[in-house]
Design a protein around this motif. Sequence first.
Motif, short mmCIF file in Angstrom:
data_model
loop_
_atom_site.label_atom_id
_atom_site.label_comp_id
_atom_site.label_asym_id
_atom_site.label_seq_id
_atom_site.Cartn_x
_atom_site.Cartn_y
_atom_site.Cartn_z
N VAL A 27 -0.89 -3.48 -7.40
CA VAL A 27 -1.18 -3.19 -8.80
C VAL A 27 -2.63 -2.73 -8.92
CG1 VAL A 27 0.54 -4.80 -9.68
CG2 VAL A 27 -1.75 -5.63 -9.19
N GLY A 28 -2.92 -2.00 -10.00
CA GLY A 28 -4.30 -1.57 -10.25
C GLY A 28 -4.91 -0.84 -9.08
N ASN A 29 -6.05 -1.34 -8.62
CA ASN A 29 -6.78 -0.73 -7.52
C ASN A 29 -6.31 -1.28 -6.17
OD1 ASN A 29 -8.65 0.83 -6.18
ND2 ASN A 29 -10.43 -0.37 -6.78
N GLY A 30 -5.00 -1.50 -6.07
CA GLY A 30 -4.43 -2.00 -4.83
C GLY A 30 -4.64 -3.48 -4.62
N SER A 31 -4.69 -4.25 -5.72
CA SER A 31 -4.93 -5.69 -5.63
C SER A 31 -3.87 -6.39 -4.79
CB SER A 31 -4.95 -6.31 -7.03
OG SER A 31 -5.95 -5.73 -7.84
N LEU A 32 -4.29 -7.46 -4.11
CA LEU A 32 -3.39 -8.24 -3.28
C LEU A 32 -3.05 -9.55 -3.99
CD1 LEU A 32 -5.12 -7.82 0.21
CD2 LEU A 32 -3.27 -6.46 -0.77
N PRO A 33 -1.84 -9.72 -4.50
CA PRO A 33 -1.46 -10.97 -5.16
C PRO A 33 -1.57 -12.16 -4.21
CG PRO A 33 0.11 -9.23 -5.65
CD PRO A 33 -0.78 -8.71 -4.56
N ALA A 34 -1.96 -13.30 -4.76
CA ALA A 34 -2.20 -14.49 -3.94
C ALA A 34 -0.98 -14.89 -3.12
CB ALA A 34 -2.64 -15.65 -4.84
N LYS A 35 0.21 -14.74 -3.69
CA LYS A 35 1.43 -15.14 -2.98
C LYS A 35 1.81 -14.16 -1.87
CE LYS A 35 3.57 -17.53 -6.93
NZ LYS A 35 4.77 -17.56 -7.82
N THR A 36 1.26 -12.95 -1.91
CA THR A 36 1.59 -11.94 -0.90
C THR A 36 0.59 -11.92 0.25
OG1 THR A 36 2.43 -10.60 -2.73
CG2 THR A 36 2.25 -9.52 -0.61
N ARG A 37 -0.63 -12.36 -0.03
CA ARG A 37 -1.70 -12.27 0.98
C ARG A 37 -1.35 -12.93 2.31
NH1 ARG A 37 -7.13 -13.48 -2.65
NH2 ARG A 37 -6.91 -11.68 -4.06
N PRO A 38 -0.78 -14.16 2.32
CA PRO A 38 -0.48 -14.79 3.62
C PRO A 38 0.49 -13.97 4.47
CG PRO A 38 -0.43 -16.41 1.87
CD PRO A 38 -0.51 -15.09 1.20
N SER A 39 1.48 -13.35 3.82
CA SER A 39 2.47 -12.55 4.57
C SER A 39 1.85 -11.29 5.14
CB SER A 39 3.66 -12.20 3.67
OG SER A 39 4.38 -13.36 3.31
N LEU A 40 0.98 -10.64 4.36
CA LEU A 40 0.29 -9.45 4.86
C LEU A 40 -0.64 -9.80 6.02
CD1 LEU A 40 -0.57 -7.72 1.45
CD2 LEU A 40 1.06 -6.88 3.17
N ALA A 41 -1.36 -10.92 5.89
CA ALA A 41 -2.26 -11.34 6.97
C ALA A 41 -1.48 -11.68 8.23
CB ALA A 41 -3.09 -12.53 6.51
N ALA A 42 -0.34 -12.34 8.06
CA ALA A 42 0.50 -12.69 9.22
C ALA A 42 1.06 -11.43 9.88
CB ALA A 42 1.64 -13.62 8.78
N ALA A 43 1.43 -10.46 9.06
CA ALA A 43 1.94 -9.20 9.61
C ALA A 43 0.87 -8.49 10.42
CB ALA A 43 2.43 -8.30 8.47
N ARG A 44 -0.35 -8.48 9.88
CA ARG A 44 -1.44 -7.81 10.61
C ARG A 44 -1.73 -8.54 11.91
NH1 ARG A 44 -2.84 -4.76 13.17
NH2 ARG A 44 -4.94 -3.92 13.53
N ALA A 45 -1.63 -9.87 11.90
CA ALA A 45 -1.88 -10.65 13.11
C ALA A 45 -0.85 -10.33 14.19
CB ALA A 45 -1.86 -12.14 12.78
N LYS A 46 0.31 -9.86 13.78
CA LYS A 46 1.36 -9.49 14.73
C LYS A 46 1.25 -8.02 15.16
CE LYS A 46 4.69 -12.90 13.01
NZ LYS A 46 6.02 -13.11 12.36
N GLY A 47 0.21 -7.34 14.70
CA GLY A 47 0.00 -5.96 15.12
C GLY A 47 0.50 -4.92 14.15
N VAL A 48 1.08 -5.35 13.02
CA VAL A 48 1.57 -4.39 12.03
C VAL A 48 0.37 -3.82 11.27
CG1 VAL A 48 3.00 -4.09 9.97
CG2 VAL A 48 3.73 -5.66 11.80
N ILE A 49 0.32 -2.50 11.12
CA ILE A 49 -0.77 -1.85 10.39
C ILE A 49 -0.50 -1.96 8.89
CG2 ILE A 49 -2.05 0.28 9.99
CD1 ILE A 49 -2.42 -0.90 12.77
N ILE A 50 -1.48 -2.43 8.14
CA ILE A 50 -1.35 -2.59 6.69
C ILE A 50 -2.20 -1.54 5.99
CG2 ILE A 50 -1.60 -4.14 4.72
CD1 ILE A 50 0.45 -5.09 6.82
N VAL A 51 -1.58 -0.79 5.09
CA VAL A 51 -2.29 0.17 4.26
C VAL A 51 -2.20 -0.28 2.81
CG1 VAL A 51 -2.35 2.54 3.40
CG2 VAL A 51 -1.91 2.12 5.82
N ARG A 52 -3.35 -0.43 2.17
CA ARG A 52 -3.37 -0.76 0.74
C ARG A 52 -3.31 0.53 -0.08
NH1 ARG A 52 -7.07 -2.81 -2.28
NH2 ARG A 52 -8.87 -2.29 -0.96
#
Length: 358
Positions: free
Chosen positions: A276-301
């Motif tokens: 949403v907005g300027n690509g904000s990261l909702p609190a409930k989504t942040r752990p999943s995105l961080a875990a995905a990145r830790a597994k090597g998945v590239i995250i683009v906001r």
Amino acid sequence: MLYQKSAQKMFALLGFLCLIASAQAADPKLANITILATGGTIAGTGATSTTTVGYTAATVGVQSLIQAVPEMAKVANVSGEQVFQIASENMSNEHWLTLAKRVNTLLAQKDVHGIVITHGTDTLEETAYFLNLVVKSRKPVVLVGSMRPSTAISADGPINLYNAVSLAASPEAAGRGVLVAMSDQIHAGRDVSKSNTTMVDTFRTPELGMLGYFQGGKPFFYRQVTRKHTVETEFDVSALNALPNVEVSLAHANVGGVAVDAFVAAGAKGIVHAGVGNGSLPAKTRPSLAAARAKGVIIVRASRVGQGILARNGEANDDELDYVVADTLSPQKARILLMLALTKTNNTKDIQRMFYTY
């Protein structure tokens, strides 16, 4: 149903007449333009002449489309190929690769001066951006579609197709990247998007602006593209048979990490987070995105807003999280660039460079 069957017979007859016409000698003073047909509404038919919704897409062949606009013969020597016959919501990575390879093969021929691609409007902007990144020629490539089927009163397909051929035949279109010709307007494939569900002037570039107009069937340019494209990119699909799996996760109020977790479990190599907005990261989504990145998945906001620059280290500490930001690309176009980037590297700094380059 009777009207639709009659229309199909009419187009079959037109196709036969087109085959006869194509046997005539080409005018050496005109550019040779190949139309690659992929289906869509521009090749659709309806039950009546007033059917503009609920019609059947992708029923009319390329030769019938050409014969329906005989005026094109005055601006170019036109030939056609039926590459696909699909509604564009069914466009896939495999379709893109096939189309790109065919475009590059044709443009490598000295006797082909430009390409027009007829396409459904639902994913036209995505195909345009994909080709903008992988076509290896400065010759014009123009995508065109319509919002009304070919059987409708005031169908917009014929004039759009005429304009597209005129544009592809124009020396002024060379070197400007992949273009979109709709509603008497010329748009850059990188920046244009479909903005309305049904209106004929749905294709817009609201903030960055269209490149030009058509008047009297002639293109007039007023703006140049600045981001690198086509021959200037580092992407080569000639040896590719598949693209990396990249998905888009849409943010909304109360969103969690279910979609992100599912994409990772399904083997996604990259995830575009349409925040949403300027690509904000909702609190409930942040752990999943961080875990995905830790597994090597590239995250683009990216942002679901549709306009504006996505600020790096704005709504999130991208340096610390090792994320990439989408710049001005929509989530669906960011997905395309990330797929191609992943064919070259997994380094987020290098991928970020690509997002600021293309």
